[in-house]
Design a protein around this motif. Structure first.
Motif, PDB file in Angstrom:
ATOM      1  N   LEU A  89       0.831  -1.205   0.000  1.00 32.39           N
ATOM      2  CA  LEU A  89       0.000   0.000   0.000  1.00 32.39           C
ATOM      3  C   LEU A  89       0.867   1.258   0.000  1.00 32.39           C
ATOM      4  O   LEU A  89       0.631   2.202  -0.774  1.00 32.39           O
ATOM      5  CB  LEU A  89      -0.919  -0.028   1.233  1.00 32.39           C
ATOM      6  CG  LEU A  89      -1.824   1.183   1.434  1.00 32.39           C
ATOM      7  CD1 LEU A  89      -2.817   1.316   0.282  1.00 32.39           C
ATOM      8  CD2 LEU A  89      -2.562   1.077   2.776  1.00 32.39           C
ATOM      9  N   LEU A 107      -7.212  -2.032   3.879  1.00 32.18           N
ATOM     10  CA  LEU A 107      -6.904  -1.432   2.582  1.00 32.18           C
ATOM     11  C   LEU A 107      -5.743  -2.180   1.907  1.00 32.18           C
ATOM     12  O   LEU A 107      -5.766  -2.450   0.701  1.00 32.18           O
ATOM     13  CB  LEU A 107      -6.553   0.051   2.755  1.00 32.18           C
ATOM     14  CG  LEU A 107      -6.348   0.856   1.461  1.00 32.18           C
ATOM     15  CD1 LEU A 107      -7.558   0.802   0.550  1.00 32.18           C
ATOM     16  CD2 LEU A 107      -6.001   2.317   1.791  1.00 32.18           C
ATOM     17  N   GLY A 108      -4.758  -2.549   2.707  1.00 36.69           N
ATOM     18  CA  GLY A 108      -3.632  -3.309   2.170  1.00 36.69           C
ATOM     19  C   GLY A 108      -4.090  -4.644   1.610  1.00 36.69           C
ATOM     20  O   GLY A 108      -3.633  -5.083   0.549  1.00 36.69           O
ATOM     21  N   LEU A 166      -6.880   5.476  -4.192  1.00 41.47           N
ATOM     22  CA  LEU A 166      -6.850   4.664  -2.977  1.00 41.47           C
ATOM     23  C   LEU A 166      -7.314   5.451  -1.757  1.00 41.47           C
ATOM     24  O   LEU A 166      -7.957   4.898  -0.856  1.00 41.47           O
ATOM     25  CB  LEU A 166      -5.440   4.101  -2.745  1.00 41.47           C
ATOM     26  CG  LEU A 166      -4.929   3.153  -3.846  1.00 41.47           C
ATOM     27  CD1 LEU A 166      -3.506   2.710  -3.548  1.00 41.47           C
ATOM     28  CD2 LEU A 166      -5.849   1.944  -3.980  1.00 41.47           C
ATOM     29  N   ARG A 176      -4.351  -4.207  -6.853  1.00 49.46           N
ATOM     30  CA  ARG A 176      -3.628  -2.950  -6.611  1.00 49.46           C
ATOM     31  C   ARG A 176      -4.384  -1.724  -7.102  1.00 49.46           C
ATOM     32  O   ARG A 176      -3.813  -0.839  -7.729  1.00 49.46           O
ATOM     33  CB  ARG A 176      -2.247  -3.024  -7.252  1.00 49.46           C
ATOM     34  CG  ARG A 176      -1.382  -4.048  -6.515  1.00 49.46           C
ATOM     35  CD  ARG A 176      -0.027  -4.158  -7.119  1.00 49.46           C
ATOM     36  NE  ARG A 176      -0.126  -4.665  -8.462  1.00 49.46           N
ATOM     37  CZ  ARG A 176       0.720  -4.392  -9.427  1.00 49.46           C
ATOM     38  NH1 ARG A 176       1.727  -3.595  -9.224  1.00 49.46           N
ATOM     39  NH2 ARG A 176       0.566  -4.914 -10.622  1.00 49.46           N
TER      40      ARG A 176
END
Lengths: 444, 444
Positions: free
Chosen positions: B302, B351-352, B337, B359
């Motif tokens: 991330l 989120l990662g 993101l 991605r």
């Protein structure tokens, strides 16, 4: 097993003879991969140590360039990468200049080729070859000889440091724990020098050969010192056995001062070879190419070989004019050709014709036995560890050598009948270098 | 024939999912050519337009790099050159940065690849991707965004000029007269600009495609303008059909101002695809990869995607911290993101994990029918001309797509059943550019 000869196949689109492309048997397209593929496979079937590709980062600009097949060609790293996928064992040596490149890119490309080919890459480090190159990289004038070599030395050290970025056993790839590489098995280089600042690490793992084989071709005093310090193979143009012996003794004699033994450097003079079943047939074959040489094209090539001089203003039947020492990385060749012209009282046209095939390299035109005799004499007489073989036309000239001369060398026990090793280092009898930064980790 | 979709196969050593290498079915060596060869042949058997390879000229330096398979990889031009020799029709698109290269080298390598592959080369022009790259090329700090784009624009113009050095019909190779090329069919570029001085000509003939296909991926305002001016394919990350439509309309709408028609630029969003025979099977397959994500590794990825920020100091269950706009060429991705995290109130770990596969690219996890439905909706709804396909693991994830989704697209008449053309331009429906400097000579 007795000491074995090393053989390189020096590729050049249509062949080394400047008029080769005009011969009816020669495919005249220098950008046809199929011809290169066939040539590579001929060389591999004959167990050559390596393919060798020269380079320049400029198109020739002399007035006769339009009459030779040398203006356009494949970029060496892309060509050898493609050939790596259609060969199995033969080494792949590409030329790349240190004068107009960045060490990170060069280190990376050769390491990548070494991985692609499972350990068959070699880098022929040159300083530069043509003043025209400067203009393609933002410079008005060429970098002077001394500065070029200083840059080359630092460049080579940075490349070597980058190749050693990772321990050989860095990559554990432990699926269970999720550890892909040991965090301590990689190092930044943090190089800060006169010409380069390079942080590292390289984004390519240490390659199958540890480091791709380092080749050099410089024959000047500076070039010899650089070679003695770091080269593992030296290509050279030597006009006679006596001169080859002197060069060989000189270069090998320098190694001890750098803490190296004589086996760590292989000397491979270029040799231009035309093979026939009889002497007359070989000479006839050679004459077929010579007859195709337009004298102006021969003199154009001569001008390039002397260090990019335009000789088109001189009469064809005049002697070689006195020229200033070239700054173009061809000084040894210039000296060699100037001597040849003087010794034999050659006119410009005659000298141009003389070098149209071998370009100053030692020439052998004869039967397989005669050629093997000469190669053996050089090899056993302290003149060579092997040879970089130039043929007039490709692929057929190499096939002649592969089918006629190689078996004769094999019968004499001088050359392998099959590959013993898998990497270029193994073919050449060169040790795989340990990584000095991770010695305690051991090698795989 | 109805309008046809274009498909790129986005290669990445072990696959796009950050934990792919840990999966038992995945070969975990990112430097194994055999795996790439197999992947390329799967893509070619399914008639993909092209293979696509990303790049960075630095190894990742974040603390969790040791837990991902992204630290080492092949240099793209050497890799695609090798793949050119074991494929026949599929396009070969490599990324090369304009920030730390010389235009002469880049022009030359791509032209060489275009010749090696008989017209299948494409250049993905990027400005740069990681601050770490600066340190490998003598700079203490990264080149700022605006200067990077100014340099990129000039770089692209120089490369294009070099590709046009030779007339298409320059090489007559007349064995009888000895004329190899027309002396008037080559031109020096003599470029003198803000960032570069390049004389030319290129030492590679005009390539089979005239010019290799020009690809870009920048989505910023500056990036869009550069793309509208010169790109022929644009890769992009779009989180929804609505956003894809807006991007598509905006970019196509800019073309007229540059004198270009809408067909001259193909827009191909990335799409991350996991295929199963049922929805449940697809989700289960996806979960197998997600379960292998070490949360710290997800957050490490991330940080890189946001523009190389080190997030290892933040608790895994904290929200995404406020970050300054990145200078690292990832600004559009950072924005995307940041919005995603805000909209769904995700923790860093969540989120990662969310981006561990695609991605930030649009994700499709489902049956062949469901996936084809979505692709068709984007393709027919003004969101895409085609897709750059990312799969979790290679080569098997691509095989899933090739064997299950491609036939469904073919049944619907959306995708070719066999290659119609031979060059990448022909696959993409792009015209072969005439050489403006030799228009009067005609094209071959």
């Amino acid at each position: 097993m007795p000491r074995q000869m090393n053989l390189g196949a020096f590729l050049m689109a249509t062949g080394h003879h400047v008029a080769a492309w005009r011969h009816p048997d020669v495919p005249a397209d220098p950008l046809d991969f199929a011809t290169y593929k066939r040539t590579a496979q001929i060389a591999e079937a004959a167990c050559f140590d390596a393919l060798f590709v020269a380079d320049s980062v400029a198109a020739p600009s002399d007035p006769l360039a339009s009459h030779s097949a040398r203006s356009v060609y494949f970029e060496p790293l892309t060509l050898l990468s493609a050939l790596s996928a259609v060969t199995e064992r033969i080494g792949l040596i590409a030329t790349a200049t240190t004068s107009y490149n960045e060490p990170y890119h060069v280190a990376r490309k050769f390491a990548s080729l070494d991985h692609l080919s499972a350990g068959r890459a070699g880098w022929n480090l040159v300083t530069s070859d043509a003043a025209a190159e400067a203009g393609n990289f933002g410079r008005q004038t060429h970098i002077p000889h001394a500065e070029r070599y200083a840059r080359a030395r630092e460049f080579q050290q940075v490349v070597q440091g980058l190749w050693d970025s990772w321990a050989d056993d860095a990559f554990v790839r432990d699926k269970a724990s999720g550890l892909f590489h040991h965090p301590q098995a990689v190092r930044t280089l943090d190089h800060v020098g006169e010409h380069f600042r390079v942080k590292g690490p390289l984004n390519v793992a240490r390659s199958p050969q540890g480091r791709p084989v380092l080749v050099q071709a410089g024959s000047s005093e500076t070039g010899r010192e650089l070679a003695a310090q770091s080269a593992e193979v030296v290509f050279t143009a030597q006009p006679s056995l006596a001169r080859a012996q002197a060069f060989y003794a000189d270069l090998k004699g320098r190694l001890a001062r750098h803490g190296r033994d004589e086996q760590s450097l292989k000397i491979m003079p270029g040799v231009f070879v035309v093979v026939g079943q009889s002497q007359a047939q070989a000479e006839d074959k050679y004459e077929q190419f010579q007859a195709l040489v337009d004298p102006r094209v021969g003199v154009g090539l001569l001008g390039r070989m002397l260090g990019n001089f335009d000789l088109s203003g001189y009469p064809l039947d005049s002697p070689l004019p006195a020229l200033p020492p070239t700054e173009d990385g061809q000084r040894s060749r210039q000296q060699l050709l100037t001597e040849l012209a003087g010794n034999e009282q050659l006119t410009l046209a005659q000298l141009g014709r003389r070098i149209a095939g071998g370009r100053g390299h030692y020439s052998l035109v004869g039967t397989p036995t005669q050629i093997a005799d000469e190669l053996q004499a050089w090899f056993e007489g302290g003149g060579a560890d092997g040879f970089n073989v130039l043929v007039p036309h490709l692929p057929l000239g190499l096939e002649d050598f592969a089918v006629q001369v190689v078996p004769e060398l094999q019968r004499r026990g001088l050359f392998r009948r099959q590959y013993q090793g898998h990497t270029l280092r193994e073919h050449l009898g060169l040790q795989r270098p340990a990584n000095p930064y991770f010695a305690e980790r051991g090698q795989p």
